[in-house]
Write a protein that holds these residues in place. Structure first.
Motif, PDB file in Angstrom:
ATOM      1  N   PRO A   7       0.821  -1.088   0.024  1.00 21.80           N
ATOM      2  CA  PRO A   7      -0.015  -0.045   0.060  1.00 21.80           C
ATOM      3  C   PRO A   7       0.946   1.470  -0.049  1.00 21.80           C
ATOM      4  CG  PRO A   7      -0.796  -1.568   1.601  1.00 21.80           C
ATOM      5  CD  PRO A   7       0.605  -2.116   1.152  1.00 21.80           C
ATOM      6  N   THR A   8       0.424   2.203  -0.654  1.00 24.18           N
ATOM      7  CA  THR A   8       1.444   3.292  -1.043  1.00 24.18           C
ATOM      8  C   THR A   8       0.654   4.665  -0.779  1.00 24.18           C
ATOM      9  OG1 THR A   8       2.599   2.240  -2.828  1.00 24.18           O
ATOM     10  CG2 THR A   8       2.669   4.639  -2.825  1.00 24.18           C
ATOM     11  N   TYR A   9       1.204   5.785   0.363  1.00 24.28           N
ATOM     12  CA  TYR A   9       0.902   6.929   0.231  1.00 24.28           C
ATOM     13  C   TYR A   9       1.823   7.696  -0.475  1.00 24.28           C
ATOM     14  CZ  TYR A   9      -0.050  11.430   2.393  1.00 24.28           C
ATOM     15  OH  TYR A   9      -0.678  12.713   2.620  1.00 24.28           O
ATOM     16  N   LEU A  10       1.295   8.465  -1.455  1.00 27.31           N
ATOM     17  CA  LEU A  10       1.917   9.249  -2.234  1.00 27.31           C
ATOM     18  C   LEU A  10       1.535  10.756  -2.461  1.00 27.31           C
ATOM     19  CD1 LEU A  10       3.522   8.214  -5.785  1.00 27.31           C
ATOM     20  CD2 LEU A  10       2.721  10.490  -5.321  1.00 27.31           C
ATOM     21  N   ASP A  11       2.264  11.804  -2.144  1.00 28.84           N
ATOM     22  CA  ASP A  11       1.818  13.034  -2.235  1.00 28.84           C
ATOM     23  C   ASP A  11       2.895  13.946  -3.081  1.00 28.84           C
ATOM     24  OD1 ASP A  11       3.565  14.020  -0.253  1.00 28.84           O
ATOM     25  OD2 ASP A  11       1.913  14.231   1.006  1.00 28.84           O
ATOM     26  N   THR A  12       2.435  14.992  -3.832  1.00 25.40           N
ATOM     27  CA  THR A  12       3.277  15.738  -4.459  1.00 25.40           C
ATOM     28  C   THR A  12       2.798  17.132  -4.372  1.00 25.40           C
ATOM     29  OG1 THR A  12       4.520  15.913  -6.561  1.00 25.40           O
ATOM     30  CG2 THR A  12       2.078  15.501  -6.660  1.00 25.40           C
ATOM     31  N   ALA A  13       3.418  18.223  -5.072  1.00 32.32           N
ATOM     32  CA  ALA A  13       3.136  19.490  -5.013  1.00 32.32           C
ATOM     33  C   ALA A  13       2.707  19.903  -6.608  1.00 32.32           C
ATOM     34  CB  ALA A  13       4.083  20.563  -4.700  1.00 32.32           C
ATOM     35  N   GLU A  14       1.827  20.994  -6.584  1.00 31.24           N
ATOM     36  CA  GLU A  14       1.384  21.321  -7.819  1.00 31.24           C
ATOM     37  C   GLU A  14       2.439  21.982  -8.611  1.00 31.24           C
ATOM     38  OE1 GLU A  14      -2.419  24.143  -9.486  1.00 31.24           O
ATOM     39  OE2 GLU A  14      -1.729  24.730  -7.500  1.00 31.24           O
TER      40      GLU A  14
END
Length: 295
Positions: free
Chosen positions: A227-234
């Protein structure tokens, strides 16, 4: 998931609370002349501000590899620092890891992997694998996590561990990860731009073609990953590759939790920790970590 459209990373689009923090990052200080590892390291050394941890970590020597162990919890976050594979140290994240361990009631183990170009791919990844094996022998659950290049190494470690039948990884947490050597973005994007990315990939690959363990976006099979939590920026150079990777994970049947933070730039929570978007991102990440460590 549909990839976000390309945007012009101009200052008016940046969250106003983040603008001041950009001044202390590499990009405003880069010369117009060609960049190399030595010149970027010199700038980074000049700009770096070390923050001492509230509690000093326990330092473990694993052959020639150093692990910095924060906290005493039975579950563990294996933390992989960023820096384009050629900058940064585990010690530079001591304050972050100490605070993370205290907030989660868990252990946080930071791996001081060898850096390119002195140690190109796959040396840093193999160091992370050794750290994972050490953690798996001592903790009930291990979540691998990292930001930027560290997020890319965390993603690659998941692929390598799946393919080798290595230790179980409870979840992967990837923060604006560096995943694709083929990225071609704007030269003037804040904090980490294409010029820096070119130096990073050239150092890490050392003239050899990238495989999926170097650049996880190149992997053709993403099934069976944790399971993966992935966040990034605009307004992040890596945004599109991160969105695409999250969508591909989801299509492969992997549980994905994804967020793209509006108005944010690369490493936004580091350069402006008091900004509202930074506080929101940190809270969401820590809630997700707490869940993954306790299951």
């Amino acid at each position: 998931m549909t990839p976000f459209p390309k945007v012009d990373p101009s200052v008016p689009m940046i969250d106003p609370e983040l603008v001041a923090g950009i001044a202390g990052t590499l990009t405003p200080h880069l010369p117009s002349t060609p960049l190399d590892v030595a010149s970027v390291r010199a700038i980074d050394d000049r700009l770096r501000v070390e923050v001492a941890a509230a509690v000093a970590p326990r330092v473990v020597a694993l052959d020639d590899l150093e692990l910095r162990v924060h906290g005493t919890g039975s579950a563990c976050v294996l933390w992989i620092h960023g820096g384009g594979m050629f900058l940064g140290t585990a010690a530079g994240d001591d304050a972050f890891c100490c605070d993370l361990a205290a907030s989660l009631g868990a252990s946080v183990v930071a791996v001081d992997y060898r850096l390119a170009p002195e140690h190109p791919h796959p040396a840093p990844l193999h160091d992370c694998r050794a750290a994972l094996e050490w953690c798996a022998e001592r903790f009930t659950r291990v979540v691998v996590a990292g930001g930027s290049a560290g997020g890319g190494l965390a993603a690659a470690l998941c692929l390598l561990t799946r393919d080798e039948g290595g230790p179980a990884i409870a979840a992967a947490h990837l923060y604006y990860p560096m995943l694709d050597d083929r990225t071609a973005g704007p030269a003037d994007v804040p904090v980490w731009n294409q010029r820096l990315a070119d130096v990073a990939w050239n150092a890490y690959l050392d003239g050899r073609p990238a495989d999926a363990y170097a650049a996880p976006a190149r992997a053709t099979d993403l099934t069976g990953l944790p399971p993966t939590y992935l966040d990034t920026a605009e307004l992040d150079l890596f945004r599109d590759e991160d969105v695409t990777y999250a969508a591909r994970l989801e299509a492969a049947g992997v549980e994905v939790r994804f967020e793209c933070w509006p108005g944010a730039v690369h490493a936004f929570e580091r350069i402006a920790p008091d900004a509202a978007v930074s506080r929101a991102a940190v809270e969401r990440r820590r809630n997700a970590l707490a869940r993954d460590l306790s299951w």
